[in-house]
Motif scaffolding. Structure first.
Motif, PDB file in Angstrom:
ATOM      1  N   GLY A 255       3.836  -9.342   4.220  1.00  0.00           N
ATOM      2  CA  GLY A 255       4.909  -8.875   3.343  1.00  0.00           C
ATOM      3  C   GLY A 255       4.960  -7.373   3.252  1.00  0.00           C
ATOM      4  O   GLY A 255       4.880  -6.678   4.262  1.00  0.00           O
ATOM      5  N   SER A 256       5.067  -6.874   2.061  1.00  0.00           N
ATOM      6  CA  SER A 256       5.261  -5.437   1.895  1.00  0.00           C
ATOM      7  C   SER A 256       3.943  -4.687   1.891  1.00  0.00           C
ATOM      8  O   SER A 256       3.936  -3.474   1.804  1.00  0.00           O
ATOM      9  CB  SER A 256       6.007  -5.174   0.604  1.00  0.00           C
ATOM     10  N   MET A 257       2.856  -5.401   1.950  1.00  0.00           N
ATOM     11  CA  MET A 257       1.517  -4.797   1.956  1.00  0.00           C
ATOM     12  C   MET A 257       1.317  -3.824   0.803  1.00  0.00           C
ATOM     13  O   MET A 257       1.000  -2.655   1.010  1.00  0.00           O
ATOM     14  CB  MET A 257       1.266  -4.063   3.278  1.00  0.00           C
ATOM     15  N   PRO A 258       1.500  -4.288  -0.400  1.00  0.00           N
ATOM     16  CA  PRO A 258       1.299  -3.380  -1.530  1.00  0.00           C
ATOM     17  C   PRO A 258      -0.158  -2.954  -1.674  1.00  0.00           C
ATOM     18  O   PRO A 258      -0.445  -1.942  -2.280  1.00  0.00           O
ATOM     19  CB  PRO A 258       1.752  -4.197  -2.738  1.00  0.00           C
ATOM     20  N   GLU A 259      -1.060  -3.755  -1.110  1.00  0.00           N
ATOM     21  CA  GLU A 259      -2.463  -3.361  -1.174  1.00  0.00           C
ATOM     22  C   GLU A 259      -3.008  -3.180   0.232  1.00  0.00           C
ATOM     23  O   GLU A 259      -4.186  -3.377   0.490  1.00  0.00           O
ATOM     24  CB  GLU A 259      -3.277  -4.422  -1.917  1.00  0.00           C
ATOM     25  N   GLY A 260      -2.153  -2.843   1.133  1.00  0.00           N
ATOM     26  CA  GLY A 260      -2.593  -2.680   2.504  1.00  0.00           C
ATOM     27  C   GLY A 260      -2.591  -4.001   3.242  1.00  0.00           C
ATOM     28  O   GLY A 260      -1.934  -4.958   2.832  1.00  0.00           O
ATOM     29  N   ARG A 261      -3.351  -4.048   4.312  1.00  0.00           N
ATOM     30  CA  ARG A 261      -3.275  -5.212   5.181  1.00  0.00           C
ATOM     31  C   ARG A 261      -3.977  -6.409   4.546  1.00  0.00           C
ATOM     32  O   ARG A 261      -5.176  -6.609   4.711  1.00  0.00           O
ATOM     33  CB  ARG A 261      -3.903  -4.866   6.527  1.00  0.00           C
ATOM     34  N   LYS A 262      -3.236  -7.151   3.809  1.00  0.00           N
ATOM     35  CA  LYS A 262      -3.766  -8.362   3.209  1.00  0.00           C
ATOM     36  C   LYS A 262      -2.694  -9.420   3.279  1.00  0.00           C
ATOM     37  O   LYS A 262      -1.514  -9.106   3.115  1.00  0.00           O
ATOM     38  CB  LYS A 262      -4.103  -8.136   1.728  1.00  0.00           C
ATOM     39  N   CYS A 263      -3.097 -10.678   3.462  1.00  0.00           N
ATOM     40  CA  CYS A 263      -2.126 -11.753   3.367  1.00  0.00           C
ATOM     41  C   CYS A 263      -1.561 -11.734   1.952  1.00  0.00           C
ATOM     42  O   CYS A 263      -2.230 -11.311   1.022  1.00  0.00           O
ATOM     43  CB  CYS A 263      -2.754 -13.127   3.570  1.00  0.00           C
ATOM     44  N   VAL A 264      -0.370 -12.247   1.819  1.00  0.00           N
ATOM     45  CA  VAL A 264       0.255 -12.257   0.504  1.00  0.00           C
ATOM     46  C   VAL A 264      -0.631 -12.977  -0.501  1.00  0.00           C
ATOM     47  O   VAL A 264      -0.757 -12.585  -1.657  1.00  0.00           O
ATOM     48  CB  VAL A 264       1.642 -12.918   0.590  1.00  0.00           C
ATOM     49  N   SER A 265      -1.295 -14.029  -0.017  1.00  0.00           N
ATOM     50  CA  SER A 265      -2.111 -14.806  -0.942  1.00  0.00           C
ATOM     51  C   SER A 265      -3.404 -14.087  -1.297  1.00  0.00           C
ATOM     52  O   SER A 265      -4.052 -14.443  -2.274  1.00  0.00           O
ATOM     53  CB  SER A 265      -2.445 -16.159  -0.325  1.00  0.00           C
ATOM     54  N   CYS A 266      -3.774 -13.115  -0.507  1.00  0.00           N
ATOM     55  CA  CYS A 266      -5.040 -12.430  -0.775  1.00  0.00           C
ATOM     56  C   CYS A 266      -4.853 -11.216  -1.671  1.00  0.00           C
ATOM     57  O   CYS A 266      -5.831 -10.557  -2.013  1.00  0.00           O
ATOM     58  CB  CYS A 266      -5.682 -11.977   0.529  1.00  0.00           C
ATOM     59  N   ILE A 267      -3.601 -10.909  -2.005  1.00  0.00           N
ATOM     60  CA  ILE A 267      -3.363  -9.734  -2.823  1.00  0.00           C
ATOM     61  C   ILE A 267      -4.062  -9.915  -4.148  1.00  0.00           C
ATOM     62  O   ILE A 267      -3.948 -10.954  -4.787  1.00  0.00           O
ATOM     63  CB  ILE A 267      -1.854  -9.501  -2.994  1.00  0.00           C
ATOM     64  N   LYS A 300      -1.990   4.599   2.691  1.00  0.00           N
ATOM     65  CA  LYS A 300      -2.290   5.257   1.428  1.00  0.00           C
ATOM     66  C   LYS A 300      -2.517   4.208   0.337  1.00  0.00           C
ATOM     67  O   LYS A 300      -3.476   4.273  -0.424  1.00  0.00           O
ATOM     68  CB  LYS A 300      -1.124   6.173   1.042  1.00  0.00           C
ATOM     69  N   ALA A 301      -1.625   3.226   0.343  1.00  0.00           N
ATOM     70  CA  ALA A 301      -1.757   2.150  -0.638  1.00  0.00           C
ATOM     71  C   ALA A 301      -3.095   1.445  -0.445  1.00  0.00           C
ATOM     72  O   ALA A 301      -3.780   1.102  -1.406  1.00  0.00           O
ATOM     73  CB  ALA A 301      -0.600   1.170  -0.484  1.00  0.00           C
ATOM     74  N   GLU A 302      -3.438   1.254   0.811  1.00  0.00           N
ATOM     75  CA  GLU A 302      -4.662   0.517   1.112  1.00  0.00           C
ATOM     76  C   GLU A 302      -5.876   1.282   0.597  1.00  0.00           C
ATOM     77  O   GLU A 302      -6.785   0.720   0.007  1.00  0.00           O
ATOM     78  CB  GLU A 302      -4.735   0.339   2.630  1.00  0.00           C
ATOM     79  N   LYS A 303      -5.839   2.593   0.828  1.00  0.00           N
ATOM     80  CA  LYS A 303      -6.991   3.393   0.431  1.00  0.00           C
ATOM     81  C   LYS A 303      -7.073   3.553  -1.080  1.00  0.00           C
ATOM     82  O   LYS A 303      -8.151   3.531  -1.657  1.00  0.00           O
ATOM     83  CB  LYS A 303      -6.889   4.784   1.079  1.00  0.00           C
ATOM     84  N   ASP A 304      -5.928   3.726  -1.686  1.00  0.00           N
ATOM     85  CA  ASP A 304      -5.930   4.083  -3.100  1.00  0.00           C
ATOM     86  C   ASP A 304      -5.869   2.885  -4.032  1.00  0.00           C
ATOM     87  O   ASP A 304      -6.087   3.020  -5.226  1.00  0.00           O
ATOM     88  CB  ASP A 304      -4.744   5.003  -3.422  1.00  0.00           C
ATOM     89  N   CYS A 305      -5.553   1.743  -3.450  1.00  0.00           N
ATOM     90  CA  CYS A 305      -5.369   0.583  -4.312  1.00  0.00           C
ATOM     91  C   CYS A 305      -6.670   0.236  -5.015  1.00  0.00           C
ATOM     92  O   CYS A 305      -7.741   0.263  -4.413  1.00  0.00           O
ATOM     93  CB  CYS A 305      -4.901  -0.578  -3.454  1.00  0.00           C
ATOM     94  N   GLU A 306      -6.554  -0.098  -6.265  1.00  0.00           N
ATOM     95  CA  GLU A 306      -7.748  -0.276  -7.066  1.00  0.00           C
ATOM     96  C   GLU A 306      -8.581  -1.467  -6.610  1.00  0.00           C
ATOM     97  O   GLU A 306      -9.809  -1.402  -6.573  1.00  0.00           O
ATOM     98  CB  GLU A 306      -7.350  -0.449  -8.536  1.00  0.00           C
ATOM     99  N   THR A 307      -7.907  -2.543  -6.238  1.00  0.00           N
ATOM    100  CA  THR A 307      -8.684  -3.724  -5.866  1.00  0.00           C
ATOM    101  C   THR A 307      -9.422  -3.520  -4.557  1.00  0.00           C
ATOM    102  O   THR A 307     -10.371  -4.234  -4.262  1.00  0.00           O
ATOM    103  CB  THR A 307      -7.775  -4.957  -5.728  1.00  0.00           C
ATOM    104  N   ASN A 308      -8.963  -2.549  -3.775  1.00  0.00           N
ATOM    105  CA  ASN A 308      -9.650  -2.311  -2.513  1.00  0.00           C
ATOM    106  C   ASN A 308     -10.862  -1.420  -2.681  1.00  0.00           C
ATOM    107  O   ASN A 308     -11.627  -1.239  -1.753  1.00  0.00           O
ATOM    108  CB  ASN A 308      -8.699  -1.650  -1.506  1.00  0.00           C
ATOM    109  N   GLN A 309     -10.982  -0.835  -3.838  1.00  0.00           N
ATOM    110  CA  GLN A 309     -12.099   0.077  -4.037  1.00  0.00           C
ATOM    111  C   GLN A 309     -13.370  -0.726  -4.240  1.00  0.00           C
ATOM    112  O   GLN A 309     -13.362  -1.862  -4.700  1.00  0.00           O
ATOM    113  CB  GLN A 309     -11.851   0.956  -5.266  1.00  0.00           C
TER     114      GLN A 309
END
Lengths: 884, 341
Positions: A255-267, A300-309
């Motif tokens: 999808g739109s990858m709001p948290e970077g490369r993740k399946c929609v279900s893994c967001i 940028k979203a991937e790096k900065d996203c909180e859940t990815n930290q």
């Protein structure tokens, strides 16, 4: 066939079918069996891994002859499509039945056997697959369902559209159409099933958890969604569940990858630790699919996203879980450790860093205020030798020996970051570990860390670093918004401008000054205009008087009419023309056209008629009291070169020429009067930024349409001019209203606005100086709201001390208190809360400063109240530099 | 003529106007023998009926940190610009939900935004009383912000609404809190004409919304706090062509019907209405028959038509979004979102 299906309405997401009105059909209309929700297999929702083994895994089909279903008595035509269940979701139904009872066979799952004709059979198959799709819909949100169910890539659009046909159309005709379409689709289905021959029903299930996913028998290297491709095709994998997708499916799945490369279900799920390296590093697949700008944004979203930290609580240093700040500190220091979840020890003095129970791994920046105290058994050493309170390992002992350190008798050392070591409790430095060049070679041999050059900043520097980081992150958070509102003429603009002068190094930019200059010049013409109107009025008045006089003594001397008309308010024809022109121009709103016109203005101003009118200034209600300040200097101001002084700016009416909202950001400078010891509080205050937003009341309209835009202001500062009580204002409908009543109405409107339900209100009663002048001339009771005002008149109203200072409260002060109480009561009756009131004089910078600081105090009280006594805990998250 | 005499005359004239208006309304009521719903019913039309699966949230665009106040599509319907209270305009790719631009605004209180017909520039306006145009192709400055390419100043109140004229890239119409609408030339930044203001047929209160006719871009309609909608011709600035009464509250939003012959309005009184552009008649009222006819009827904050015009999406202040069948005035679905286009 297309003619039958007439789509009449079409919008982005749906379509409608109309009733079929054509000739009667020669064949039977196939009917869809309604979907029974209870019968829909729930396999899609969550097959636990234990049950999964029971699920029959359909093995690859080597040849049709070994196909298990072949044993069943085949139906006439559907045999062609019977292999489909192996790949299509109908097989899920079969599995479901298998779970219920092993004896059930496919035909049972299909609901009924022995269909009258092929088309019905076909539609039935389609229906059931549709049912599965529907069950997915139930298990999932509708968006992802289409994307999450592989295998039906080619059909899902058709399926969903078919569903909508069934629900929207009453005639069954289109179903036949759909069936027709489906027949073709099913054929492709089977083909795809055969080409990707290693499919299992489990693949059709959405990837819910990682453990589940691991058990899925997927051909190595195939795309998880379309199940095509080999391990050589380029793929992108989900950071959270590691599912790999080919380039065709990546966008659909992610999808739109709001948290970077993740399946929609893994967001929302944390990423796999093994993938941490890949964070923010884009791949070729992504670059091919998206524009570089989009890739940048995703990364940028991937790096900065909180859940990815990395979560700070996952990292334990010296037996203590990290806080967010410590984590940030560790990451931002000059020699950061590699952070993965786990237990670590950290020697603050020397900078040694290692996994708990292991030898030092590396040397990071020392003196970081991170984690708990170092335990002696942190690295699980058994040598009896302690460095900075940690028992070292044998390998370290070896290094120390090579470094020439005497280690006899298990001494305890203190090791500094620069490599100097000394015995515990001693002062004299015994030597330099890192001093020998050979150490640089030996350390890697023992796989021990060697300090890098940059690793040695002093403690102060580190803390400074932290200070900066802290204040930066604080800066963003601590923007306190103050909303300044008030009725027109209540001094909001003056207070706003005064605030700018007070707290800004550059109060007004060149552009703003130009704007204000224009504003002043515009207003001066307006004032002149009012004067001219007043002049006409006075002229008429005096003419009337003359006429009356004439009538009175009509018998007296005969004076020529012309002479009579020349009153002191008459002006020359030339000026008359100018004033007419001015009238016209002002009416059309294009004042810019006549700028600058100094000579005429000068002439006009010096005309005796205007001067005479000016003398009677206070009879002109429309003229604001401030007008005389500018009118006195009208000639100067109308010059082109005129530059408004600071005072002029303060006196000018309004902030911008367009009645727009204005805002300014500022810090409260620390109070210098606090003397040598500036208390902590004030120092912290400099961290807060304040934004003063000034809103023009005119723009608010009748019911304050857009006040909900200010839902994040901390405090509402409402301005009321105390002199308003005897001033009247005529609105557009010609209704004359007391300005104080008008202010009160606006106040009620704002105070009761739902947006400000929980906000604090500060009432600034301005123009106290003018009130003092006025209160003696006109009583406060001239406003109907204040009719119960009965001041306690002191027995010696005029008595003053020897220095001329009035004793007790003056009349004006009494009036101020009275008005304040009036507003407080009003506010309490509306909201049940306390209204803060302060008195200010816009032209006096000290009083404005005091008022705004009071507002700041209120916001702080508010915070304290929210924290509920645990003020200290709030401050403890602040930089450590304050805590020493 | 003395002042009092003038005043009396004014009062008399106002009364006259009011009676005339009443008569006009009565006459309208007489002539208006049926409304769309009644007629459609008599023709045996059935309401559009669709299940919950038919209206699907396609994409959720995440990225704003404040309330989103306005959004607009490009004519190709592939990109979206949204304006939010966090002081940013974000340009989205509607298909992939990617953000292509994020524009930091000088003034955070933005109320409206609009895409130019060519898709290369966006306009926004808000409480700063200015309408700012950004060219999406211009270079970003050092901080990564897109510079403002043009600022349209001149309004004396907040800019509540802006829209580009469909077939002219350089023309833009704004509606403002100063009771006027203005047609701008974007390239020069000059006002071409002002609608309302001192002209007697202008709005008597803040203009909250405008909509340009999709088939004839010379026509546009404006909705205002004076509870009326007015139809204007961009070539005739001096007067409104027609004034539409009917609402009992501020007209928050106006939107042309896709065929350009009628338009819908949404108001503080909680109703949406459909007006015919040519006759001036009110065709249909869409209001909730509330059992509890109490004070807090949710107000309509925004409306939009489907491309076919059969459906009317109306957003309400309580967060609901109703889908109305424009023919039958029946509610079909409702969801929970603030703004639907």
């Amino acid at each position: 066939m297309n003619r039958l299906l007439t789509v009449v309405e079409e919008a982005a997401d749906y379509s409608f079918a109309v009733e079929y009105n054509g000739p009667p059909l020669p064949y039977e209309i196939p009917r869809a069996v309604p979907i029974d929700v209870n019968r829909i297999p729930l396999a899609a929702v969550a097959p636990p891994s234990a049950v999964l083994s029971d699920l029959p895994v359909v093995h690859p089909l080597p040849s049709p002859s070994t196909f298990p279903f072949k044993k069943r008595p085949p139906l006439p035509a559907p045999t062609l499509i019977l292999p489909v269940p192996a790949a299509s979701p109908t097989s899920v139904i079969e599995n479901h039945d298998d779970m219920d009872g092993p004896d059930a066979d496919v035909s049972g799952a299909l609901g009924s056997s022995g269909f009258p004709d092929i088309s019905t059979e076909l539609s039935e198959v389609v229906e059931s697959s549709g049912a599965v799709g529907f069950s997915d819909d139930l298990g999932y949100d509708a968006t992802s369902s289409n994307e999450m169910v592989p295998n039906r890539l080619s059909t899902d659009s058709a399926l969903s559209s078919e569903l909508s046909f069934r629900s929207s159309a009453s005639g069954g005709e289109d179903e036949a159409v759909a069936t027709q379409a489906k027949r073709a689709l099913l054929v492709t289905f089977r083909e795809s099933g055969q080409s990707g021959d290693s499919m299992s029903p489990a693949i059709g299930l959405p990837l819910r958890t990682r453990s589940e996913e691991l058990e899925m028998p997927i051909k190595r290297g195939a795309c998880y969604r379309c199940l095509k491709g080999s391990r050589f095709t380029e793929k992108e994998s989900c950071l959270a569940c590691d599912a790999k997708y080919c380039s065709g499916c990546v966008l659909r799945v992610m999808g739109s990858m709001p948290e970077g490369r993740k399946c929609v279900s893994c967001i929302g799920f944390p990423i796999l630790e093994s993938n941490r390296e890949r964070l923010g590093k884009s791949s070729r697949v992504l670059k091919r699919l998206l524009s570089s700008r989009e890739v940048q944004l995703v990364m940028k979203a991937e790096k900065d996203c909180e859940t990815n930290q990395l979560r700070p609580e996952d990292v334990c240093v010296n037996g203590k879980k990290l806080t967010l700040e410590e984590m940030a500190l560790l990451k931002s220091c000059s020699c950061p450790p590699k952070l993965k979840p786990g237990l670590y020890w950290y020697d603050k003095v020397s900078g040694y860093w290692g996994k708990e129970g292991h030898k030092p791994d590396r040397i990071i920046t020392p003196h970081l205020n991170v984690g708990g105290t170092l335990m002696p058994n942190a690295s699980n050493g058994n040598t009896g030798i302690l460095i900075n309170g940690r028992e070292i390992t044998k390998i370290e002992l070896q290094m120390l020996k090579w470094a020439g350190v005497h280690c006899a008798g298990s001494p305890h050392f203190w090791l500094n970051a620069d490599g100097t070591y000394l015995e515990e409790g001693q002062k004299n430095i015994k030597g330099q570990i890192w001093g020998k060049p050979i150490m640089k070679l030996l350390c890697p041999v023992l796989s021990l860390p060697f300090p890098s050059k940059a690793a040695n900043p002093s403690g102060e520097e580190v803390n400074k670093l932290f200070d900066r980081a802290g204040s930066e992150c604080f800066d963003v958070k601590a923007l306190q918004k103050l909303l300044l509102v008030g009725h027109h003429g209540s001094g909001t603009s003056t207070i706003f401008k005064q605030a700018k002068f007070l707290y800004r190094s550059v109060p007004f930019t060149e552009d703003e000054r130009q704007d204000i200059k224009l504003m002043i010049q515009t207003s001066i013409y307006n004032y002149l205009l009012i004067l001219l109107e007043g002049r006409e009025w006075f002229e008429e008045e005096s003419l009337n008087e003359q006429r009356e006089n004439q009538q009175l003594d009509s018998s007296g001397d005969v004076i020529s009419d012309k002479q009579k008309k020349a009153t002191e308010f008459s002006i020359s024809p030339q000026l008359k023309a100018f004033s007419d022109c001015l009238l016209k121009v002002v009416a059309s709103g294009k004042l810019e056209d006549i700028f600058p016109n100094t000579p005429l203005v000068e002439e006009l101003w010096n005309d005796s008629a205007i001067q005479a009118t000016y003398m009677r200034l206070n009879e002109l209600q429309l003229l604001p009291s401030i007008a005389s300040y500018f009118l006195k200097r009208v000639v100067d101001i109308s010059r082109f070169e005129y530059v408004p002084s600071d005072i002029d700016i303060l006196y000018a009416d309004g902030v911008t020429s367009s009645d727009a909202l204005a805002y300014t950001e500022f810090h409260f400078p620390p109070l210098s009067c606090a003397g040598s010891s500036i208390d902590d509080d004030d120092q912290q205050e400099t961290l807060f930024r304040y934004q003063l937003i000034r809103v023009h009341s005119k723009g608010l309209g009748e019911n304050c349409k857009w006040l909900d835009m200010f839902d994040e202001v901390q405090i509402v500062v409402f301005c009321v001019a105390m002199t308003d009580y005897d001033e009247y204002h005529e609105d557009s409908n010609g209704v004359v209203m007391n300005k104080m009543m008008e202010s009160r109405r606006l106040f009620e409107c704002i105070a009761s606005h739902p947006t400000f339900e929980q906000k604090d209100f500060l009432l600034i009663l301005s123009k106290f100086d003018l009130l003092e002048q006025k209160i003696d001339m006109s009583p406060l009771t001239s406003c109907e709201w204040f009719d119960d005002y009965s001041p306690v008149v002191s027995r010696h109203p005029q008595s003053k001390t020897s220095r001329g200072v009035p004793i007790g409260a003056t009349k004006a002060q009494q009036a101020f208190h009275y008005i304040a109480v009036k507003f407080k009561r009003l506010f309490f009756s509306m909201t049940g809360r306390k209204l803060y009131v302060v008195q200010a004089n816009g032209l006096n910078s000290d009083s404005v400063n005091a008022a705004l600081r009071y507002a700041r105090e209120i916001t702080k009280w508010e915070e304290d109240r929210l924290v509920g006594g645990t003020v200290d805990s709030m401050y403890s998250i602040e930089p450590s530099s304050f805590s020493h | 003529m003395s002042f009092s005499e003038l005043k009396d005359r004014h009062v008399a004239a106002t009364a006259m106007v009011n009676t005339l208006r009443d008569r006009l309304n009565q006459k309208r009521q007489q002539l208006l023998d049926t409304d769309v719903a009644g007629y459609a019913k008599s023709q045996g039309r059935t309401a559009v009926n669709f299940s919950s699966t038919d209206l699907v949230c396609c994409r959720t665009l995440q990225g704003h940190t404040g309330k989103v106040y306005s959004l607009d599509w490009t004519p190709e319907k592939n990109r979206i610009v949204s304006a939010s209270q966090d002081g940013r305009l974000i340009i989205w790719n509607a298909l992939t939900s990617q953000k292509t631009h994020a524009i930091k605004l000088p003034c955070a209180w933005v109320m409206t935004c609009s895409f130019a017909p060519n898709g290369y520039s966006v306009a926004c306006g808000g409480l700063d009383s200015e309408c700012s145009i950004f060219n999406l192709n211009s270079q970003v400055d050092r901080d990564g912000n897109l510079p403002v390419s043009r600022v349209l100043t001149g309004h004396k109140g907040y800019v509540s609404s802006c829209e580009f004229v469909r077939d002219q890239d350089t023309r833009l119409i704004t509606g403002s809190g100063d009771q006027t609408c203005v047609l701008w030339d974007v390239t020069t930044g000059q006002r071409i004409s002002v609608f309302g203001g001192e002209f007697p047929s202008g709005h008597t209160s803040d203009v909250l919304s405008i909509s340009i006719n999709s088939s004839n871009s010379n026509m546009f309609v404006s909705g205002s706090c004076d509870a009326t909608a007015r139809l204007w011709d961009t070539r005739i600035a001096s007067r409104a062509i027609r004034t539409y009464h009917g609402h009992h509250g501020d007209v928050n939003t106006v939107k042309f019907f896709p065929d350009g012959q009628r338009f819908g309005t949404g108001s503080d009184d909680g109703t949406c209405r459909l007006f015919d552009m040519r006759t001036g008649h009110q065709l249909q009222v869409y209001s909730q028959q509330q059992a509890n006819n109490d004070q807090d009827v949710p107000i309509v904050t925004s409306i939009a038509f489907s491309i076919s015009g059969r459906l009317l999406f109306a957003g309400y202040s309580n967060g609901d979004c109703y889908v109305w069948d424009t023919l039958l005035a029946e509610i079909w679905a409702f969801g929970g979102h603030r703004k639907v286009i």
